[in-house]
Scaffold this active site. Sequence first.
Site, PDB file in Angstrom:
ATOM      1  N   CYS A   1     -33.681  21.704  45.499  1.00  0.00           N
ATOM      2  CA  CYS A   1     -34.952  21.353  46.114  1.00  0.00           C
ATOM      3  C   CYS A   1     -34.962  21.959  47.502  1.00  0.00           C
ATOM      4  CB  CYS A   1     -35.081  19.846  46.202  1.00  0.00           C
ATOM      5  SG  CYS A   1     -34.849  19.026  44.613  1.00  0.00           S
TER       6      CYS A   1
ATOM      7  N   ARG B   1     -36.771  27.713  45.746  1.00  0.00           N
ATOM      8  CA  ARG B   1     -35.676  26.785  45.443  1.00  0.00           C
ATOM      9  C   ARG B   1     -36.045  25.777  44.362  1.00  0.00           C
ATOM     10  NH1 ARG B   1     -31.555  26.726  49.337  1.00  0.00           N
ATOM     11  NH2 ARG B   1     -30.860  24.745  48.517  1.00  0.00           N
TER      12      ARG B   1
ATOM     13  N   TRP C   1     -37.152  20.475  42.326  1.00  0.00           N
ATOM     14  CA  TRP C   1     -36.709  20.945  41.005  1.00  0.00           C
ATOM     15  C   TRP C   1     -36.094  19.714  40.344  1.00  0.00           C
ATOM     16  CZ3 TRP C   1     -32.228  21.382  38.070  1.00  0.00           C
ATOM     17  CH2 TRP C   1     -32.286  22.281  36.993  1.00  0.00           C
TER      18      TRP C   1
ATOM     19  N   ASN D   1     -32.329  16.413  49.031  1.00  0.00           N
ATOM     20  CA  ASN D   1     -31.866  17.522  48.213  1.00  0.00           C
ATOM     21  C   ASN D   1     -30.466  17.139  47.742  1.00  0.00           C
ATOM     22  OD1 ASN D   1     -31.248  20.021  47.180  1.00  0.00           O
ATOM     23  ND2 ASN D   1     -31.125  21.074  49.156  1.00  0.00           N
ATOM     24  N   GLY D   2     -30.203  17.140  46.434  1.00  0.00           N
ATOM     25  CA  GLY D   2     -28.880  16.759  45.934  1.00  0.00           C
ATOM     26  C   GLY D   2     -28.985  15.680  44.876  1.00  0.00           C
TER      27      GLY D   2
ATOM     28  N   GLU E   1     -25.328  41.514  32.062  1.00  0.00           N
ATOM     29  CA  GLU E   1     -26.255  41.281  33.160  1.00  0.00           C
ATOM     30  C   GLU E   1     -27.680  41.727  32.753  1.00  0.00           C
ATOM     31  OE1 GLU E   1     -26.397  39.543  35.598  1.00  0.00           O
ATOM     32  OE2 GLU E   1     -27.950  40.345  36.897  1.00  0.00           O
TER      33      GLU E   1
ATOM     34  N   LYS F   1     -30.865  39.191  32.718  1.00  0.00           N
ATOM     35  CA  LYS F   1     -32.074  39.466  33.506  1.00  0.00           C
ATOM     36  C   LYS F   1     -33.299  39.413  32.612  1.00  0.00           C
ATOM     37  CE  LYS F   1     -31.110  39.037  36.598  1.00  0.00           C
ATOM     38  NZ  LYS F   1     -30.042  38.745  37.506  1.00  0.00           N
TER      39      LYS F   1
ATOM     40  N   GLU G   1     -34.098  35.696  31.334  1.00  0.00           N
ATOM     41  CA  GLU G   1     -34.519  34.688  32.311  1.00  0.00           C
ATOM     42  C   GLU G   1     -35.919  34.940  32.857  1.00  0.00           C
ATOM     43  OE1 GLU G   1     -32.287  34.366  36.021  1.00  0.00           O
ATOM     44  OE2 GLU G   1     -31.718  36.459  35.867  1.00  0.00           O
TER      45      GLU G   1
ATOM     46  N   HIS H   1     -19.340  43.337  13.445  1.00  0.00           N
ATOM     47  CA  HIS H   1     -18.725  42.077  13.037  1.00  0.00           C
ATOM     48  C   HIS H   1     -19.740  40.938  13.018  1.00  0.00           C
ATOM     49  CE1 HIS H   1     -14.825  43.986  13.064  1.00  0.00           C
ATOM     50  NE2 HIS H   1     -15.116  44.492  14.252  1.00  0.00           N
TER      51      HIS H   1
ATOM     52  N   LYS I   1     -33.342  28.612  42.283  1.00  0.00           N
ATOM     53  CA  LYS I   1     -32.489  29.640  42.889  1.00  0.00           C
ATOM     54  C   LYS I   1     -31.065  29.150  43.126  1.00  0.00           C
ATOM     55  CE  LYS I   1     -31.862  33.668  44.787  1.00  0.00           C
ATOM     56  NZ  LYS I   1     -31.679  34.768  43.823  1.00  0.00           N
TER      57      LYS I   1
HETATM   58  C1  F6R Z   1     -29.510  34.962  37.494  1.00  0.00           C
HETATM   59  C2  F6R Z   1     -29.126  34.087  38.572  1.00  0.00           C
HETATM   60  C3  F6R Z   1     -28.188  32.971  38.277  1.00  0.00           C
HETATM   61  C4  F6R Z   1     -27.168  32.846  39.415  1.00  0.00           C
HETATM   62  C5  F6R Z   1     -26.275  31.626  39.193  1.00  0.00           C
HETATM   63  C6  F6R Z   1     -25.204  31.511  40.251  1.00  0.00           C
HETATM   64  O1  F6R Z   1     -30.355  35.963  37.947  1.00  0.00           O
HETATM   65  O2  F6R Z   1     -29.562  34.249  39.671  1.00  0.00           O
HETATM   66  O3  F6R Z   1     -27.550  33.137  37.064  1.00  0.00           O
HETATM   67  O4  F6R Z   1     -26.409  34.006  39.459  1.00  0.00           O
HETATM   68  O5  F6R Z   1     -27.059  30.466  39.216  1.00  0.00           O
HETATM   69  O6  F6R Z   1     -25.744  31.362  41.516  1.00  0.00           O
HETATM   70  P1  F6R Z   1     -24.918  31.675  42.806  1.00  0.00           P
HETATM   71  O7  F6R Z   1     -24.562  33.094  42.804  1.00  0.00           O
HETATM   72  O8  F6R Z   1     -25.819  31.305  43.935  1.00  0.00           O
HETATM   73  O9  F6R Z   1     -23.692  30.800  42.759  1.00  0.00           O
END
Ligand code: F6R
Length: 611
Positions: free
Chosen positions: A2, A27, A74, A100-101, A484, A488, A491, A507, A606
Amino acid sequence: MCGIVGYTGEKAAAPVLLDGLAKLEYRGYDSAGIAVLEKEGLQVVRRRGKVAELAHTVGHFDLTGTCGIGHTRWATHGRPSEANAHPHASCAGDIAVVHNGIIENFAELREELEGRGHVFRSETDTEVVSHLIEEAYVANPDISLVEALRLACTRLVGSYGLAVTCEREPGVIVVTRQDMPIIIGVASDGAYVASDAIAVIGATRDVVLLADQQYAKLTPEGAEYTDERGRAIEPQLTHISWDVDVAEKGGYPDFMLKEIYEQPRVIRDTLAGRLIGGRLEIDELDMTSEELNLVDRVYVIACGTSYHAGLIAKELIEGWARIPTEVEVASEFRYRNPIITPTTLVVAVSQSGETADTLAAIRDARIKGARVFGITNVLGSPVARESDGVIYTKANKEIAVASTKSFLGQIVSLTLLAMLLAQAKGKLRMNQIRLLFRELADTAEQVEQILADTSDIQKAATACVDATSALFIGRGMGAAIAKEGALKLKEISYLHAEAYAAGEMKHGPIALIEDGFPVIAIATDSPVYDKVVSNLQESKARGACIIVIATEGNEHIRELADYVIYIPKVRDGFSAITATVPLQLLARSIAVMRGCNVDQPRNLAKSVTVE
Ligand code: F6R
């Protein structure tokens, strides 16, 4: 996950809070709210949905108060709804709290408080805090707000960044934290607080990063700091150097694209000052060459995209330094019993520096005796503070929820770490280090070249828009890059995507392939190039639509591929830097064509500050 903001000063608070919330919206974005102290008392306005919707609603109120707090949510405890949106008020409605938390013991606290007659209006864990403060006043009517908050916090188990305002002390906001960031800035027009510097630096770049169990009382004149026992403390100022324009799109349609285009700068900034007199120097790690030479096992721990950076690091650390390296998702590592000795190095990778599982894994590793290095993008973040040494990725603020530029910053930082370990172990000589460093620096220009013409990526994206699923394949480095690329795509476009080591296709996953099924392959020049081509032939024979990331000059691949995206030639070890960029752009283009909000994908936040 949040976002928190607060302001007390000479201006009307509501526009300041809304502006801060808009900057923090990345966030969390399922609901938002503000509480402003008006002459007639606290006025709380909340809305389900985005900050723009809250701003619209706030427009119907005549808020002129100059002290207030705000929140963008969030959901964790309680579904996204207006009732669950923060701020949360006490029974009397004279205390408002944003949080937040996670308050882990909220259920028992709630039962206890309800037993004493408190009436709860939400399903959140946060609401217990406003009632606990209310209780503190009942027991000690003359205490100050900061003392009431301190008493309330003695009951809390869990993590929190808290900002509170109360009618009893007009113009005052009190804040504290445990494991969640709280940043305070005092400017000429008042005092600002936020869970992220981005909402403060428009007012001042010299901020205080509150530490766990510290308290601050903000007034229009400034801020006073105390510890958990109420003793005054002298704050330490941290200067934030990145520009406030990171919070602006700068002419790009979305933050993700802007951040993808920033990557050449990230590479250059992350490398700046690292090669001194032909030797690699990372002083922040605070470990001598002799100590580095003793390292005999490495664990890279991370989540999501950062975990993928770890997979690339494994290839480099084992390849150059010859140290056995394991890469583990933090949420698994923390519950295992990994083999850790005093010569084990744990490398924790986290863009935000506040991912709950990564932090827990760091703590666990340190208790077991490992040396921990953090690789993070956020100055003074918990990962930075709790590690023995830290490398900052110099990506600057990343706003789009999907990581792009921070991923490249992580790869470059991990590449430096692999070289440093190899240097300390005598596996790479000075001339080899110099050559590698030069080639690594050259990737900035190579990425610029990729970004200069994205027309082939656009064409390939068109072929995937109506797909329901896609497969990403590669081998060696390419297998990690494929992961990766798939993450991408799924998501931000909500298109199912899976990544597979190309040799594993037959397989199982090959059964998925039918006419037009997109198979996206990383087939750059590498020792396993021919093997990837064989796997592509198997896919082609079953009707797949083949999209290939290939090295410039490879005309041969056109015979097999429906779409080719060429990237400049680099050594295999650096291919993750160059090959990832077209995959980021491909995912974004597909998502945009599918009408998705690429900066704020559904259900995501985020920073994942909950387990
Ligand atoms: C994907 C993405 C997430 C973060 C993951 C870890 O694009 O952003 O998968 O990589 O939540 O976050 P951090 O790096 O902040 O620990």
